[in-house]
Design an enzyme around this catalytic site. Sequence first.
Site, PDB file in Angstrom:
ATOM      1  N   LYS A  15     -69.532   0.315 -11.378  1.00 51.15           N
ATOM      2  CA  LYS A  15     -68.616  -0.656 -11.707  1.00 51.15           C
ATOM      3  C   LYS A  15     -69.471  -2.134 -11.911  1.00 51.15           C
ATOM      4  O   LYS A  15     -69.946  -1.980 -13.045  1.00 51.15           O
ATOM      5  CB  LYS A  15     -67.633  -0.799 -10.544  1.00 51.15           C
ATOM      6  CG  LYS A  15     -66.816   0.780 -10.108  1.00 51.15           C
ATOM      7  CD  LYS A  15     -66.346   1.354 -11.133  1.00 51.15           C
ATOM      8  CE  LYS A  15     -66.054   2.670 -10.694  1.00 51.15           C
ATOM      9  NZ  LYS A  15     -65.526   2.913  -9.293  1.00 51.15           N
ATOM     10  N   ASP A  69     -66.963  -0.686   1.758  1.00 51.40           N
ATOM     11  CA  ASP A  69     -66.964  -0.425   0.498  1.00 51.40           C
ATOM     12  C   ASP A  69     -66.871  -1.689  -0.192  1.00 51.40           C
ATOM     13  O   ASP A  69     -65.836  -2.564  -0.429  1.00 51.40           O
ATOM     14  CB  ASP A  69     -66.014   0.746   0.166  1.00 51.40           C
ATOM     15  CG  ASP A  69     -65.949   1.000  -1.581  1.00 51.40           C
ATOM     16  OD1 ASP A  69     -66.655   0.185  -2.256  1.00 51.40           O
ATOM     17  OD2 ASP A  69     -65.527   2.209  -2.066  1.00 51.40           O
ATOM     18  N   TYR A 127     -59.924   3.817  -2.216  1.00 51.69           N
ATOM     19  CA  TYR A 127     -60.160   4.774  -3.499  1.00 51.69           C
ATOM     20  C   TYR A 127     -59.966   5.982  -3.045  1.00 51.69           C
ATOM     21  O   TYR A 127     -60.461   6.414  -2.193  1.00 51.69           O
ATOM     22  CB  TYR A 127     -61.780   4.392  -3.649  1.00 51.69           C
ATOM     23  CG  TYR A 127     -62.300   5.379  -4.751  1.00 51.69           C
ATOM     24  CD1 TYR A 127     -61.898   5.135  -6.125  1.00 51.69           C
ATOM     25  CD2 TYR A 127     -63.493   6.524  -4.651  1.00 51.69           C
ATOM     26  CE1 TYR A 127     -62.360   5.927  -7.128  1.00 51.69           C
ATOM     27  CE2 TYR A 127     -63.479   7.306  -5.594  1.00 51.69           C
ATOM     28  CZ  TYR A 127     -63.049   6.940  -6.682  1.00 51.69           C
ATOM     29  OH  TYR A 127     -63.340   7.923  -7.921  1.00 51.69           O
ATOM     30  N   ARG A 165     -87.870  12.805  -7.092  1.00 51.14           N
ATOM     31  CA  ARG A 165     -86.847  12.968  -6.259  1.00 51.14           C
ATOM     32  C   ARG A 165     -86.905  12.161  -5.022  1.00 51.14           C
ATOM     33  O   ARG A 165     -85.894  11.466  -4.576  1.00 51.14           O
ATOM     34  CB  ARG A 165     -86.215  14.644  -5.936  1.00 51.14           C
ATOM     35  CG  ARG A 165     -85.177  14.552  -4.908  1.00 51.14           C
ATOM     36  CD  ARG A 165     -84.527  16.100  -4.765  1.00 51.14           C
ATOM     37  NE  ARG A 165     -85.428  17.078  -4.921  1.00 51.14           N
ATOM     38  CZ  ARG A 165     -86.269  17.600  -4.311  1.00 51.14           C
ATOM     39  NH1 ARG A 165     -86.335  17.052  -2.949  1.00 51.14           N
ATOM     40  NH2 ARG A 165     -87.019  18.721  -4.311  1.00 51.14           N
TER      41      ARG A 165
HETATM   42  C1  PLP Z   1     -65.468   4.128  -8.481  1.00 51.33           C
HETATM   43  C2  PLP Z   1     -65.119   3.750  -6.872  1.00 51.33           C
HETATM   44  C3  PLP Z   1     -65.586   4.606  -6.095  1.00 51.33           C
HETATM   45  C4  PLP Z   1     -66.523   5.960  -6.644  1.00 51.33           C
HETATM   46  O1  PLP Z   1     -67.642   5.660  -7.403  1.00 51.33           O
HETATM   47  P1  PLP Z   1     -68.138   6.706  -8.332  1.00 51.33           P
HETATM   48  O2  PLP Z   1     -69.430   5.813  -8.929  1.00 51.33           O
HETATM   49  O3  PLP Z   1     -67.065   6.964  -9.474  1.00 51.33           O
HETATM   50  O4  PLP Z   1     -68.506   7.748  -7.799  1.00 51.33           O
HETATM   51  C5  PLP Z   1     -65.774   4.466  -4.690  1.00 51.33           C
HETATM   52  N1  PLP Z   1     -65.229   3.245  -4.261  1.00 51.33           N
HETATM   53  C6  PLP Z   1     -64.597   2.428  -5.067  1.00 51.33           C
HETATM   54  C7  PLP Z   1     -63.734   1.317  -4.502  1.00 51.33           C
HETATM   55  C8  PLP Z   1     -64.574   2.754  -6.551  1.00 51.33           C
HETATM   56  O5  PLP Z   1     -64.020   1.709  -7.164  1.00 51.33           O
END
Ligand code: PLP
Length: 372
Positions: free
Chosen positions: A196, A171, A99, A47
Amino acid sequence: MHFDTLALRATHQPDSVTGVVVPPIYLSTTYARNESNELPANYLYTRPNNPNREALEKALATLEGGAIAMAFGSGQAATMTLFQALSPGDHVLLSTDAYYGTPALLEQVFHPWGLTYTRVDMRDLNAVRASIHENTRIIWCETPSNPMLDITDLQAVSQIAHEAGAICVCDNTWATPVLQRPFDFGCDVVMHSTTKYLNGHSDVLGGALIFKEDNEFAQRVKLLQGLSGAVPSPFDCWLISRGIKTLGVRVRAQSSTAQAIAEFLEGHSAVEKVHYPGLASHASHALVQQQMKGPGAMLSVQVKGGAEEAIRFIGKLNLFTRATSLGGVESLIEHRATAEGPNSITPKNLLRISVGLEYADDLIADLAQALA
Ligand SMILES: *Cc1c(COP(=O)(O)O)cnc(C)c1O
């Protein structure tokens, strides 16, 4: 070094003992002490740390040019851990277009816990300045944003944050470090949903926080990561590290196909508006050229008509999968208002497209037949 070389070197871990070129997956949850009660490689328990996560975290820090990175079990777990490192009474400034999960965490989890937040159009710098409170700790940017592809001036917003004694978080999921490196523009923390583009194959959930400096705040987040354990498994880390090896070629190819698709859609009589940073018609086209090395592989299109026309159009597509999420090698399309639910403020005729690695002409032909 070019980004592609850096990405390969950062994920390359040959082992001089066994000769392996690709690292193994360390499934062990625990690590043995020697006769003197010492941990030979400083791994104690999986962890707080393990070889696969450590390798991924080092690679992530290298890709973004940061001092330290932490990997999480999802993008949302990364965001959640960053907010947990604040204190009740602190204030967060968040872009209007973001998001949906980011404001959902602030509203449903952290507001009851004592964080306050304000949403502001990050493109309007006067509005950003006017929304700063004396307890503002974080300005959270997302650029290009989801789903309207708005562009935030990271340099200007970082400066506003620093003047207010706050930090600027970006982000960077949609741009990826291939196209945008937020630390170059003064940001302090980069967040990723590694689900992603970084993993890139729609088969792992993951997230990351990368810090420009390894300071007290970064160490607080690191403590929370190890203590609360919202961490990815060693196998997930191994897969994301593998994905990173091809990140540069994937993102550039997908971005170039997205450009061709955006131009095709913009010229089509059944289309009302295309939101894509690579189009000269984009409101921030000039800023895109300063801040990004390419416009990316995400775009949104508003077709003429309403939800019904939009849904009928995607129903006729053969090469785009009707699914949420993004950043994989297969092209996806989604009626965004459906995904966001009844409180969605997204236009009802808007479709969000994640462009994959299929050949551009084939994707355009598919769009053409569905729009005809
Ligand atoms: C998908 C996404 C998130 C969240 O991520 P998860 O892996 O689904 O928890 C946050 N910001 C953006 C821009 C995203 O496309």
